[in-house]
Enzyme design. Sequence first.
Site, PDB file in Angstrom:
ATOM      1  N   MET A 196      26.135  43.114  80.200  1.00 42.53           N
ATOM      2  CA  MET A 196      25.188  42.856  79.120  1.00 42.53           C
ATOM      3  C   MET A 196      25.835  42.489  77.789  1.00 42.53           C
ATOM      4  O   MET A 196      25.150  42.099  76.857  1.00 42.53           O
ATOM      5  CB  MET A 196      24.264  44.062  78.923  1.00 42.53           C
ATOM      6  CG  MET A 196      24.958  45.360  78.572  1.00 42.53           C
ATOM      7  SD  MET A 196      25.327  45.623  76.807  1.00 42.53           S
ATOM      8  CE  MET A 196      23.686  45.723  76.125  1.00 42.53           C
ATOM      9  N   TYR A 197      27.144  42.593  77.675  1.00 46.85           N
ATOM     10  CA  TYR A 197      27.805  42.224  76.417  1.00 46.85           C
ATOM     11  C   TYR A 197      27.638  40.720  76.193  1.00 46.85           C
ATOM     12  O   TYR A 197      28.170  39.900  76.944  1.00 46.85           O
ATOM     13  CB  TYR A 197      29.288  42.569  76.437  1.00 46.85           C
ATOM     14  CG  TYR A 197      29.627  44.047  76.453  1.00 46.85           C
ATOM     15  CD1 TYR A 197      28.666  45.020  76.193  1.00 46.85           C
ATOM     16  CD2 TYR A 197      30.919  44.474  76.724  1.00 46.85           C
ATOM     17  CE1 TYR A 197      28.982  46.366  76.216  1.00 46.85           C
ATOM     18  CE2 TYR A 197      31.251  45.825  76.736  1.00 46.85           C
ATOM     19  CZ  TYR A 197      30.273  46.759  76.486  1.00 46.85           C
ATOM     20  OH  TYR A 197      30.606  48.092  76.506  1.00 46.85           O
ATOM     21  N   SER A 198      26.919  40.374  75.148  1.00 50.11           N
ATOM     22  CA  SER A 198      26.610  38.969  74.847  1.00 50.11           C
ATOM     23  C   SER A 198      26.027  38.255  76.062  1.00 50.11           C
ATOM     24  O   SER A 198      26.335  37.093  76.334  1.00 50.11           O
ATOM     25  CB  SER A 198      27.858  38.231  74.339  1.00 50.11           C
ATOM     26  OG  SER A 198      28.244  38.716  73.076  1.00 50.11           O
TER      27      SER A 198
END
Length: 251
Positions: free
Chosen positions: A54-56
């Site tokens: 889910m990071y960026s």
Amino acid sequence: MRYRVLGGTGIEVSTYCLGTMMFGAVGNPDHQESVRIIHAALDQGVNFVDTADMYSAGESEEIVGKALRDRRRREATVLATKVYFPMGEGPNRGGLSRRWITQAVENSLRRLGTEWIDLYQVHRPDPRTDIEETLGVLGDLVTQGKIRAFGCSTFPAEDIVEAHTVAERRGLRRFRTEQPPYSLLARGVEASVLPVAQRYGMGVLTWSPLASGFLTGRYRKGRPIDLSSGRPALVPHRFDPALPTTAAKLD
């Protein structure tokens, strides 16, 4: 650089782990510069890199994949990522169900450009999914060779105990690591999470060891401070150096 064994897995990791949450649109959108940062850490002896799907919205994993494109770098690096948060609109695009984890791990492998993930972590507890379901699919991924080990992140002590109890009763593989928030300003895990991790021989990765920058000296007496995003509260507990601390993750 010092190295420690990760949660009884036999995998040796550096004391420091490079967190990559700020690589990509939410932080540094310059892929080349982010890759240089990763390479600089690896060249200094850091062999542990942590990211999440889910990071960026997957961009961080893509950047890490670019940095580890060289086969020698990939083989020398212990690569960790996570699953749980929604990765798109609509139902069944997040959580810890067998259906989603089976799809999410393939997506992460593709973005990372790798054949295996060394440490696959469930990013948060999922009250909608039976823990036996989650442990079952994670164990299957180990058997298939897609991941080497798996752990949890920001789990309350009682959820960690439940997971280990279910694993023992059902003959399933178990969580090898826990990744809690931990710093001089966020010490609540010392009361229960760290002792439970020690009981089960789990490695501990800490996220936000600098309390979102609060401990860097950026905030000074007499200057205005923006607390709109919230800051960790001080929870006084006695520090026990015998408690397990595997890596401080630098986001």
